[in-house]
Scaffold this active site. Structure first.
Site, PDB file in Angstrom:
ATOM      1  N   HIS A  94      43.238  58.882  18.516  1.00  0.00           N
ATOM      2  CA  HIS A  94      42.378  59.964  18.995  1.00  0.00           C
ATOM      3  C   HIS A  94      42.073  59.680  20.466  1.00  0.00           C
ATOM      4  O   HIS A  94      42.041  58.521  20.888  1.00  0.00           O
ATOM      5  CB  HIS A  94      41.090  59.934  18.165  1.00  0.00           C
ATOM      6  CG  HIS A  94      40.143  61.066  18.389  1.00  0.00           C
ATOM      7  ND1 HIS A  94      39.282  61.108  19.462  1.00  0.00           N
ATOM      8  CD2 HIS A  94      39.894  62.187  17.670  1.00  0.00           C
ATOM      9  CE1 HIS A  94      38.549  62.209  19.388  1.00  0.00           C
ATOM     10  NE2 HIS A  94      38.896  62.881  18.312  1.00  0.00           N
ATOM     11  N   ASP A 127      39.365  51.804  14.724  1.00  0.00           N
ATOM     12  CA  ASP A 127      38.690  53.097  14.729  1.00  0.00           C
ATOM     13  C   ASP A 127      38.689  53.602  13.288  1.00  0.00           C
ATOM     14  O   ASP A 127      39.717  54.023  12.761  1.00  0.00           O
ATOM     15  CB  ASP A 127      39.451  54.044  15.668  1.00  0.00           C
ATOM     16  CG  ASP A 127      38.949  55.484  15.582  1.00  0.00           C
ATOM     17  OD1 ASP A 127      38.138  55.786  14.689  1.00  0.00           O
ATOM     18  OD2 ASP A 127      39.393  56.304  16.408  1.00  0.00           O
ATOM     19  N   GLN A 142      38.078  58.167  10.483  1.00  0.00           N
ATOM     20  CA  GLN A 142      38.647  58.934   9.363  1.00  0.00           C
ATOM     21  C   GLN A 142      38.733  58.104   8.088  1.00  0.00           C
ATOM     22  O   GLN A 142      39.107  58.633   7.036  1.00  0.00           O
ATOM     23  CB  GLN A 142      40.053  59.442   9.735  1.00  0.00           C
ATOM     24  CG  GLN A 142      40.074  60.424  10.872  1.00  0.00           C
ATOM     25  CD  GLN A 142      39.359  61.740  10.543  1.00  0.00           C
ATOM     26  OE1 GLN A 142      39.172  62.098   9.383  1.00  0.00           O
ATOM     27  NE2 GLN A 142      38.945  62.460  11.573  1.00  0.00           N
ATOM     28  N   LYS A 199      31.159  62.421   9.953  1.00  0.00           N
ATOM     29  CA  LYS A 199      32.348  62.592   9.093  1.00  0.00           C
ATOM     30  C   LYS A 199      32.094  61.972   7.719  1.00  0.00           C
ATOM     31  O   LYS A 199      32.901  62.084   6.811  1.00  0.00           O
ATOM     32  CB  LYS A 199      33.573  61.951   9.746  1.00  0.00           C
ATOM     33  CG  LYS A 199      33.962  62.615  11.079  1.00  0.00           C
ATOM     34  CD  LYS A 199      35.181  61.974  11.651  1.00  0.00           C
ATOM     35  CE  LYS A 199      35.366  62.270  13.119  1.00  0.00           C
ATOM     36  NZ  LYS A 199      35.770  63.642  13.424  1.00  0.00           N
ATOM     37  N   CYS A 249      42.544  66.463  19.395  1.00  0.00           N
ATOM     38  CA  CYS A 249      42.208  65.355  20.301  1.00  0.00           C
ATOM     39  C   CYS A 249      43.221  64.226  20.162  1.00  0.00           C
ATOM     40  O   CYS A 249      42.855  63.040  20.223  1.00  0.00           O
ATOM     41  CB  CYS A 249      40.793  64.836  20.062  1.00  0.00           C
ATOM     42  SG  CYS A 249      39.536  66.010  20.541  1.00  0.00           S
TER      43      CYS A 249
HETATM   44  C1  LIG Z   1      40.285  58.983  14.405  1.00  0.00           C
HETATM   45  C2  LIG Z   1      39.122  59.466  15.210  1.00  0.00           C
HETATM   46  N1  LIG Z   1      38.592  58.676  16.143  1.00  0.00           N
HETATM   47  C3  LIG Z   1      37.540  59.040  16.885  1.00  0.00           C
HETATM   48  C4  LIG Z   1      36.963  60.278  16.715  1.00  0.00           C
HETATM   49  C5  LIG Z   1      35.791  60.647  17.562  1.00  0.00           C
HETATM   50  O1  LIG Z   1      34.660  60.758  16.774  1.00  0.00           O
HETATM   51  P1  LIG Z   1      33.274  61.258  17.405  1.00  0.00           P
HETATM   52  O2  LIG Z   1      33.584  62.546  18.121  1.00  0.00           O
HETATM   53  O3  LIG Z   1      32.406  61.459  16.205  1.00  0.00           O
HETATM   54  O4  LIG Z   1      32.789  60.208  18.319  1.00  0.00           O
HETATM   55  C6  LIG Z   1      37.485  61.159  15.762  1.00  0.00           C
HETATM   56  C7  LIG Z   1      36.924  62.506  15.597  1.00  0.00           C
HETATM   57  O5  LIG Z   1      37.605  63.437  15.203  1.00  0.00           O
HETATM   58  C8  LIG Z   1      38.586  60.733  14.988  1.00  0.00           C
HETATM   59  O6  LIG Z   1      39.122  61.535  14.059  1.00  0.00           O
END
Ligand SMILES: Cc1ncc(COP(=O)(O)O)c(C=O)c1O
Length: 417
Positions: free
Chosen positions: A134, A211, A214, A237, A375
């Site tokens: 992401h 990270d 998900q 999430k 993203c």
């Molecule tokens: C794999 C992953 N990393 C990071 C993020 C960023 O999360 P946040 O916008 O809640 O900080 C997302 C959000 O869609 C994501 O799917």
């Protein structure tokens, strides 16, 4: 295709989804005159009533600032906030509560590590990420490279949307200082072999940030078993409030890192000459946090634990299996992300129809999906598509909703031929 358990089959407990759906007030909504079918859970999940009520209850009954007050409300608020930290610790099986830092979300957690731990990187050091990250797990490292002279390296993705493990091995080396990788890809649904990758990175002396944005809603995460150095995730999430999240870090590592933001709560003593820092985790929690949100995140965690992550994973896996089989019968549909280990994410393109047009027609049928680059622009580039349609499942989705998705896709075909 196997389930999202990173190595072992989930326990087959049948969820009473009809009953669980009653916990989510928004699911009774209609959009465009049709029942809402919410399949955009990878973007954010809906909130159970207990989470909504916990947040409201905090404001109605205990609202006060934490850690600094001796009055009753402040102590109640502090106790609830710190109890939420204990819930997070238990949820991801951290060894110590000091290892749980409340942040705004995954993005802030990654930025914290880049800003703080990143200060020790030197020109020529390497940061290794994967091609399926992401933007939140790409851009903070690019900024760090620009500041430090470190070099960003990227693990390639294979045609199925899995990581190319040869590419991973080849890029690990004596200069690799940090590996940052996603547990589950938000654009492809791939579940990465993080345990194995962490071992390999450690063998090269690199530390690893996972990270988990998900992953935490869909599989049991045990940070001690993974042996990751950092684990980041977002509350929203995980059926919790927006603007909440967690950075887990091994205590020794967090202890050795400088603060990244200055302000209240993160200090021990302040003089104009110099300031000293509070203990973990407060050193990294400057200013008044989202108290209500973190407390309600603790409630969301309790809710998930009462259902059981294994049962949720098994249910979502069934939905994914059903959807994948149905997708094979849709003319011109190409799945983007067909790795063997996948979580409940179905990303696809339809020949000659832009993803946004698909999404608009689905929306008119009450079906909420995400369309775009999610993203994860480099993933789109890797697969040669500008955007995908992404349906992503949660504990409250039903086989009937999967059918409704494909009935709505048939309408797209009627419109576009
Ligand atoms: C794999 C992953 N990393 C990071 C993020 C960023 O999360 P946040 O916008 O809640 O900080 C997302 C959000 O869609 C994501 O799917």
């Amino acid at each position: 295709m196997r389930s999202a358990t990173d190595g072992h089959e989930p326990r087959r407990t049948i969820l009473d989804v009809t009953q669980l759906r009653n916990d989510f007030p928004i699911l009774t909504r209609r959009v465009h005159g049709k029942p809402l079918i919410y399949l955009d859970n990878a973007a954010t999940s809906q909130k159970p009533r207990c989470v909504i009520e916990r947040e409201a209850c905090y404001y109605a009954e205990s609202n006060a600032n934490i850690h600094r007050g001796i009055h009753c409300l402040s102590q109640e608020a502090t106790d609830a906030y710190e109890a939420a930290r204990d819930s997070v610790k238990r949820f991801i099986n951290a060894g110590r509560r000091e290892e749980i830092v409340f942040v705004r979300g995954t993005t802030e957690a990654v930025n914290l590590v880049a800003a703080s731990y990143g200060q020790r990187l030197k020109p020529g050091d390497e940061i290794l990420i994967t091609g399926m990250e992401h933007h939140s797990n790409i851009v903070p490292w690019q900024l760090l490279c620009a500041r430090s002279g470190a070099v960003l390296r990227v693990v390639a993705i294979n045609d199925a949307g899995g990581l190319d493990m040869e590419s991973f091995e080849q890029q690990l080396g004596p200069y690799t200082k940090l590996v940052a990788l996603t547990h589950i890809s938000n654009a492809l649904g791939t579940v990465n072999p993080v345990r194995q990758m962490i071992d390999r990175a450690h063998a090269h002396g690199a530390i690893v940030l996972v990270d988990g944005a998900q992953a935490v809603p869909h599989l049991t995460v045990d940070v001690q078993a993974l042996d990751c150095d950092f684990y980041a995730f977002s509350g929203h999430k995980l059926y919790g409030p927006t603007g909440t999240g967690v950075l887990y870090g091994k205590a020794a590592l967090l202890d050795s890192m400088p603060p990244w933001q200055g302000g209240g709560d993160m200090i021990r003593q302040v003089t104009f000459a110099r300031s000293t820092w509070n203990d973990l985790p407060y050193k990294f929690e400057a200013g008044t946090p989202d108290i209500a949100g973190s407390i309600a995140l603790g409630t969301a965690i309790g809710y998930l634990e009462s259902i059981g992550l294994d049962a949720i994973a098994a249910h979502e896996h069934d939905l994914l299996t059903q959807a994948t089989a149905r997708a094979a019968d849709v003319p011109g549909l190409r799945l983007i992300g067909t790795a063997r280990e996948k979580a409940g994410i179905l990303s696809f393109v339809l020949d000659d129809v832009h993803a946004h047009d698909v999404g608009t027609i689905l929306d008119s049928e009450g079906v909420a999906v995400r369309t775009g680059h999610h993203c994860a622009m480099p993933v789109m580039e890797r697969f040669g598509v500008p955007a995908t349609v992404r349906a992503s499942f949660a504990l409250y989705n039903t086989p009937g909703e999967v059918d409704a998705l494909f009935a709505a896709l048939a309408k797209v075909r009627e419109v576009f031929g």
